[in-house]
Design a protein around this motif. Structure first.
Motif, PDB file in Angstrom:
ATOM      1  N   LEU A 236     -13.164  -7.912  41.560  1.00 19.57           N
ATOM      2  CA  LEU A 236     -12.594  -7.999  40.214  1.00 19.57           C
ATOM      3  C   LEU A 236     -12.175  -9.414  39.832  1.00 19.57           C
ATOM      4  CD1 LEU A 236     -10.287  -4.825  40.249  1.00 19.57           C
ATOM      5  CD2 LEU A 236     -12.484  -5.082  39.075  1.00 19.57           C
ATOM      6  N   ALA A 237     -11.779 -10.212  40.819  1.00 18.00           N
ATOM      7  CA  ALA A 237     -11.179 -11.519  40.527  1.00 18.00           C
ATOM      8  C   ALA A 237     -12.234 -12.606  40.363  1.00 18.00           C
ATOM      9  CB  ALA A 237     -10.220 -11.901  41.656  1.00 18.00           C
ATOM     10  N   PRO A 238     -11.953 -13.607  39.524  1.00 17.31           N
ATOM     11  CA  PRO A 238     -12.838 -14.775  39.443  1.00 17.31           C
ATOM     12  C   PRO A 238     -12.672 -15.646  40.680  1.00 17.31           C
ATOM     13  CG  PRO A 238     -10.899 -15.123  38.087  1.00 17.31           C
ATOM     14  CD  PRO A 238     -10.813 -13.708  38.594  1.00 17.31           C
ATOM     15  N   ASP A 239     -13.597 -16.558  40.869  1.00 18.13           N
ATOM     16  CA  ASP A 239     -13.490 -17.500  41.995  1.00 18.13           C
ATOM     17  C   ASP A 239     -12.236 -18.354  41.821  1.00 18.13           C
ATOM     18  OD1 ASP A 239     -14.687 -18.911  44.374  1.00 18.13           O
ATOM     19  OD2 ASP A 239     -14.577 -20.577  42.963  1.00 18.13           O
ATOM     20  N   LEU A 240     -11.487 -18.545  42.907  1.00 20.83           N
ATOM     21  CA  LEU A 240     -10.216 -19.269  42.820  1.00 20.83           C
ATOM     22  C   LEU A 240     -10.401 -20.686  42.283  1.00 20.83           C
ATOM     23  CD1 LEU A 240      -7.166 -19.047  43.429  1.00 20.83           C
ATOM     24  CD2 LEU A 240      -7.646 -20.038  45.669  1.00 20.83           C
ATOM     25  N   LYS A 241     -11.446 -21.365  42.705  1.00 28.52           N
ATOM     26  CA  LYS A 241     -11.669 -22.743  42.260  1.00 28.52           C
ATOM     27  C   LYS A 241     -11.910 -22.826  40.757  1.00 28.52           C
ATOM     28  CE  LYS A 241     -13.296 -24.866  46.528  1.00 28.52           C
ATOM     29  NZ  LYS A 241     -12.107 -25.718  46.596  1.00 28.52           N
ATOM     30  N   SER A 242     -12.461 -21.754  40.188  1.00 33.98           N
ATOM     31  CA  SER A 242     -12.753 -21.780  38.753  1.00 33.98           C
ATOM     32  C   SER A 242     -11.496 -21.720  37.904  1.00 33.98           C
ATOM     33  CB  SER A 242     -13.683 -20.622  38.394  1.00 33.98           C
ATOM     34  OG  SER A 242     -13.012 -19.370  38.523  1.00 33.98           O
ATOM     35  N   VAL A 243     -10.372 -21.313  38.481  1.00 29.88           N
ATOM     36  CA  VAL A 243      -9.131 -21.219  37.707  1.00 29.88           C
ATOM     37  C   VAL A 243      -8.094 -22.234  38.164  1.00 29.88           C
ATOM     38  CG1 VAL A 243      -9.487 -18.786  37.196  1.00 29.88           C
ATOM     39  CG2 VAL A 243      -8.218 -19.417  39.249  1.00 29.88           C
ATOM     40  N   GLU A 244      -8.471 -23.124  39.082  1.00 23.05           N
ATOM     41  CA  GLU A 244      -7.529 -24.147  39.530  1.00 23.05           C
ATOM     42  C   GLU A 244      -7.231 -25.136  38.414  1.00 23.05           C
ATOM     43  OE1 GLU A 244      -8.458 -24.332  44.359  1.00 23.05           O
ATOM     44  OE2 GLU A 244      -9.086 -25.974  43.037  1.00 23.05           O
ATOM     45  N   ASP A 245      -5.995 -25.574  38.353  1.00 28.51           N
ATOM     46  CA  ASP A 245      -5.545 -26.563  37.364  1.00 28.51           C
ATOM     47  C   ASP A 245      -4.981 -27.749  38.134  1.00 28.51           C
ATOM     48  OD1 ASP A 245      -4.420 -28.097  35.414  1.00 28.51           O
ATOM     49  OD2 ASP A 245      -3.173 -26.520  34.544  1.00 28.51           O
ATOM     50  N   ASN A 246      -5.755 -28.830  38.169  1.00 30.71           N
ATOM     51  CA  ASN A 246      -5.348 -29.997  38.956  1.00 30.71           C
ATOM     52  C   ASN A 246      -4.803 -31.129  38.100  1.00 30.71           C
ATOM     53  OD1 ASN A 246      -6.179 -29.091  41.659  1.00 30.71           O
ATOM     54  ND2 ASN A 246      -8.243 -29.115  40.786  1.00 30.71           N
ATOM     55  N   THR A 247      -4.567 -30.878  36.809  1.00 30.05           N
ATOM     56  CA  THR A 247      -4.042 -31.931  35.928  1.00 30.05           C
ATOM     57  C   THR A 247      -2.620 -31.635  35.474  1.00 30.05           C
ATOM     58  OG1 THR A 247      -5.126 -30.845  34.063  1.00 30.05           O
ATOM     59  CG2 THR A 247      -6.294 -32.659  35.122  1.00 30.05           C
ATOM     60  N   SER A 248      -2.394 -30.454  34.899  1.00 35.35           N
ATOM     61  CA  SER A 248      -1.062 -30.156  34.364  1.00 35.35           C
ATOM     62  C   SER A 248      -0.010 -30.122  35.464  1.00 35.35           C
ATOM     63  CB  SER A 248      -1.077 -28.823  33.612  1.00 35.35           C
ATOM     64  OG  SER A 248      -1.387 -27.751  34.483  1.00 35.35           O
ATOM     65  N   ALA A 249      -0.418 -29.699  36.670  1.00 38.20           N
ATOM     66  CA  ALA A 249       0.540 -29.637  37.774  1.00 38.20           C
ATOM     67  C   ALA A 249       1.040 -31.017  38.171  1.00 38.20           C
ATOM     68  CB  ALA A 249      -0.090 -28.953  38.984  1.00 38.20           C
ATOM     69  N   ASN A 250       0.259 -32.056  37.857  1.00 35.38           N
ATOM     70  CA  ASN A 250       0.645 -33.417  38.221  1.00 35.38           C
ATOM     71  C   ASN A 250       1.163 -34.203  37.026  1.00 35.38           C
ATOM     72  OD1 ASN A 250      -0.192 -33.115  40.953  1.00 35.38           O
ATOM     73  ND2 ASN A 250      -2.315 -33.316  40.295  1.00 35.38           N
ATOM     74  N   SER A 251       1.421 -33.528  35.928  1.00 35.63           N
ATOM     75  CA  SER A 251       1.877 -34.190  34.717  1.00 35.63           C
ATOM     76  C   SER A 251       3.396 -34.285  34.695  1.00 35.63           C
ATOM     77  CB  SER A 251       1.391 -33.430  33.484  1.00 35.63           C
ATOM     78  OG  SER A 251      -0.015 -33.321  33.476  1.00 35.63           O
ATOM     79  N   ALA A 252       3.897 -35.082  33.758  1.00 34.81           N
ATOM     80  CA  ALA A 252       5.335 -35.143  33.526  1.00 34.81           C
ATOM     81  C   ALA A 252       5.766 -33.887  32.781  1.00 34.81           C
ATOM     82  CB  ALA A 252       5.676 -36.392  32.720  1.00 34.81           C
ATOM     83  N   PRO A 253       7.054 -33.539  32.818  1.00 35.23           N
ATOM     84  CA  PRO A 253       7.519 -32.363  32.079  1.00 35.23           C
ATOM     85  C   PRO A 253       7.172 -32.453  30.596  1.00 35.23           C
ATOM     86  CG  PRO A 253       9.220 -33.146  33.579  1.00 35.23           C
ATOM     87  CD  PRO A 253       8.134 -34.171  33.610  1.00 35.23           C
ATOM     88  N   ALA A 254       6.912 -31.299  29.987  1.00 32.89           N
ATOM     89  CA  ALA A 254       6.477 -31.267  28.590  1.00 32.89           C
ATOM     90  C   ALA A 254       7.512 -31.864  27.647  1.00 32.89           C
ATOM     91  CB  ALA A 254       6.167 -29.832  28.186  1.00 32.89           C
ATOM     92  N   ALA A 255       8.798 -31.783  28.016  1.00 32.92           N
ATOM     93  CA  ALA A 255       9.848 -32.294  27.144  1.00 32.92           C
ATOM     94  C   ALA A 255      10.171 -33.762  27.399  1.00 32.92           C
ATOM     95  CB  ALA A 255      11.115 -31.455  27.315  1.00 32.92           C
TER      96      ALA A 255
END
Length: 724
Positions: free
Chosen positions: A32-51
């Motif tokens: 049922l699940a998509p491939d894990l690599k296809s949903v990885e987010d390697n940019t927002s996790a390394n960003s500064a806080p949104a505020a």
């Protein structure tokens, strides 16, 4: 023990059904699940806080100048003879690549004096060519999702095109776009090594511990089931936008599940072997074993899960984002440990202990001579043991005097990359700031070019160079203007980050002095973002430390029914943390030559070392509490050290080994994190848990679990005088 769990372990048939249900669930979720690599987010996790101010600045910049969200790929060309021919060919090739893949214009190369070898030269071109004319830079903005395959393919095609265009020159593609693509590539290259190395290491240690092939395979099968279920559920949640998963989080999850899973397997199977000595049959023995370890294993899992959820109180995306996924993994592993592992062991029956007999394996679970000697040492000389362990931890903590952090991610690649090579060329030939310029966004009413030039002139002495083009850098209507600013230092260095606030303040004053109505100045770009990331991490550590200690303390208090015990156990955890970090700093910075500790490593080490290191205190202290119900404190302490010594030490070796596998990864942060965790877990396993904590307990006597009282003491051995 719940009725459901008893039913699952009531007979060989129910045990087989339990194993089958887990296998079916694993395959269904995987389908049922998509491939894990296809949903990885390697940019927002390394960003500064949104505020944060840099994030606000970037959003304001994109509103005023559409297309500013593009990430620049910085193409650096170094020719041997200094002629512009190679740079011109690279510019044409880059233009061809962007027409095919990128959809954004390419900035042509300018001469050292700002003259135009082509047309539409970018103003401020003096920074795009070295003083000797041999090294030149082409800027290619790349749009799109930086984590997508299309983005990666665009940068890859660009690299191929520009290098083919100038075979006699040295060409590299760096900048934010090149760095992101290289980061994903470097992480991907280490995935298979990480998984294979972890499996082999755990299997070897389990074979040494058990000397029984089937008993060694059960934990690996259990971890495999838990990992696949976690990845499937995590991918479904990430695809729905409920959580974020990065490549780094996935790597940590691999070693965490192997370490925690084998720990739980060792604890359960060891207690099962011990219960076989008195139980009527294997099923009765397993139920007795689970009753004996249920509190400690559940407390261990709860500590880790709650500590991971505590990260939701933080503001740094890099810390806040990975908690839910890791909490999910540990929760799944705990359920698998209580169901799949006992069922598999019971299903295998007597064969699980082959080539040894069931009775022989049961006798081995009562403790070895080494741990009996350790118990004798602690009981007869607690003051000397306490003093020696405290001195050792204090000496190791001295390494903290050399502690410093690094936010230069490119310097953390432990393998050669195109982006690192390009950054070195730019740093050497053009200046360190050219790798990632900042942008001053001046907002106000009816801004005129002359006012912007006044701001530019005011900040120029503070930076390496500035650039402003009224035709491109002044928004329609004059409501905003942007000034490109190249700092004097490495954009990711502390000195560059410290320059952001003074630069913003200076530009704001200059804008107001120049007559800009309602003047506001924002600073966008990697340096401002890194400065905000650092501020967020500093703030988060002030929240994280007391919050995690409170969580661990409450779990310990509930498990041990004690107010005093959590206090000295938390103190030993903090001593272990400082000793671990001190030794890691001494090795990686003093001996290894690293520029600094990765900016998130300290937080990672704290959260994992405290939440995992407390496991071994939980196992020995819960056993001590159980033993005090029918033994005096000294005998209870002897039994706790002896009975838990072998299994906890084996578990510690496996957990330390799994984290040490991270040292094979080509990223500095994972290398340092893996080393620190291996050091810390070994200290907890062989210093804190068997020596320091028991010495404190011995000296406190029947007050060790205050306000709970132990059984009345019976002829306790005399504690030695100060002279020993």
């Amino acid at each position: 023990m719940s009725a459901l769990l008893r039913a699952m372990l009531a007979s060989k048939r129910s045990a087989a059904l339990t194993v089958v249900l887990w296998i079916v669930l694993t395959f269904v979720l995987a389908g049922l699940a998509p491939d894990l690599k296809s949903v990885e987010d390697n940019t927002s996790a390394n960003s500064a806080p949104a505020a944060s101010s840099s994030s606000v600045a970037q959003r304001e910049l994109e509103k005023a100048f559409p297309g500013s969200d593009a990430l620049p790929a910085v193409v650096v060309v170094k020719s041997k003879d200094g002629s512009p021919a190679a740079a011109t060919a690279v510019t044409r090739a880059a233009g061809g690549a962007e027409r095919q893949n990128l959809g954004m214009p390419v900035s042509p190369v300018c001469g050292t004096d700002g003259t135009k070898p082509g047309t539409d030269c970018v103003p401020g071109g003096a920074g795009l060519t070295s003083a000797d004319g041999k090294t030149r830079v082409v800027i290619v903005p790349v749009t799109g999702d930086a984590t997508s395959d299309a983005f990666k393919d665009a940068v890859t095609d660009l690299r191929a095109a520009v290098k083919d265009a100038a075979p006699g020159a040295t060409v590299a593609v760096t900048g934010p776009a090149g760095i992101i693509v290289d980061t994903v590539k470097v992480f991907s290259s280490g995935d298979k090594v990480l998984l294979l190395g972890t499996v082999v290491l755990v299997l070897v240690i389990l074979l040494v511990v058990y000397r029984s092939p089937l008993l060694a395979l059960v934990p690996l099968l259990a971890v495999g089931v838990a990992m696949r279920v976690t990845e499937s559920v995590g991918a479904l949640l990430a695809d729905a936008g409920a959580i974020t998963i990065s490549a780094q989080t996935a790597s940590i999850m691999t070693v965490l599940l192997f370490g925690v899973g084998t720990d739980y397997a060792l604890i359960i199977t060891s207690r099962y072997r011990e219960a076989l000595l008195d139980a009527a049959d294997r099923f009765t023995a397993m139920r007795a074993a689970l009753r004996g370890v249920s509190e400690s294993v559940l407390a261990s899992a709860a500590t880790i899960v709650l500590a991971m959820f505590a990260l939701l109180a933080l503001v740094s995306p890099s810390l806040r984002g990975f908690g839910p996924y890791l909490a999910l993994g540990v929760a799944v592993m705990a359920v698998v440990a209580f169901t799949f592992i006992p069922a598999a062991v019971l299903l295998l029956g007597r064969a699980v202990f082959w080539p040894f007999s069931e009775s022989a394996m049961a006798r081995r679970a009562t403790g070895g001579a080494v741990w009996r000697r350790a118990a004798d040492l602690v009981v007869t000389a607690p003051r000397r043991v306490l003093a020696a362990t405290l001195v050792l931890l204090a000496v190791l903590s001295l390494g903290m005097t050399g502690y410093k952090e690094s936010f230069d991610f490119v310097s953390g690649f432990r393998v050669g990359t195109d982006s690192a090579a390009g950054q070195t060329m730019i740093d050497r030939d053009l200046g360190p700031g050219e790798i990632a310029p900042a942008t001053l966004l001046v907002r106000g009413r009816h801004i005129a070019p002359a006012q912007v030039e006044a701001v530019q002139k005011a900040v120029a002495p503070k930076v390496a160079r500035t650039a402003f083009d009224p035709g491109h850098d002044l928004a329609p209507g004059g409501g905003a203007a942007r000034i490109t600013v190249v700092l004097k230092d490495n954009p990711y260095s502390p000195s560059a980050m410290d320059a952001v606030d003074p630069l913003r303040a200076s530009a704001t004053r200059a804008a107001r002095d120049a007559g800009v109505t309602e003047a506001r100045v924002h600073v966008a770009g990697p340096t401002a973002e890194t400065a905000d990331t650092k501020a967020a991490l500093d703030r988060d550590m002030l929240v994280l430390v007391p919050l995690v200690l409170l969580i661990v303390g409450l779990v310990l208090a509930g498990l041990l029914r004690s107010v005093l015990a959590p206090l000295y156990l938390l103190a030993t955890l903090m001593l272990s943390f400082f000793a671990t970090l001190g030794l890691t700093v001494a090795i990686t910075l003093g001996l290894g030559g690293d520029l600094g500790i990765g900016n998130r490593v300290t937080a990672y080490v704290f959260i994992f070392l405290v939440s995992l290191g407390v496991d071994y205190n939980i196992f020995i202290m819960s056993r001590y509490r159980q033993e005090t119900a029918h033994k005096p404190p000294v005998e209870a302490l002897r039994a706790a050290i002896t009975r838990t010594g072998g299994v906890v030490s084996s578990a510690g070796l496996i957990l330390a080994g799994t984290f040490a596998v991270l040292m094979t990864q080509p990223i500095r942060e994972l290398y340092q994190f893996g080393m620190a965790m291996a050091i810390g877990i070994l200290l907890d396993t062989f210093v804190v848990r068997p020596l320091l904590v028991p010495a404190i307990v011995r000296l406190l006597g029947d007050r060790a679990l205050w306000p709970r009282r132990s059984a009345p003491p019976v002829s306790e051995p005399r504690v030695e005088a100060v002279h020993g």
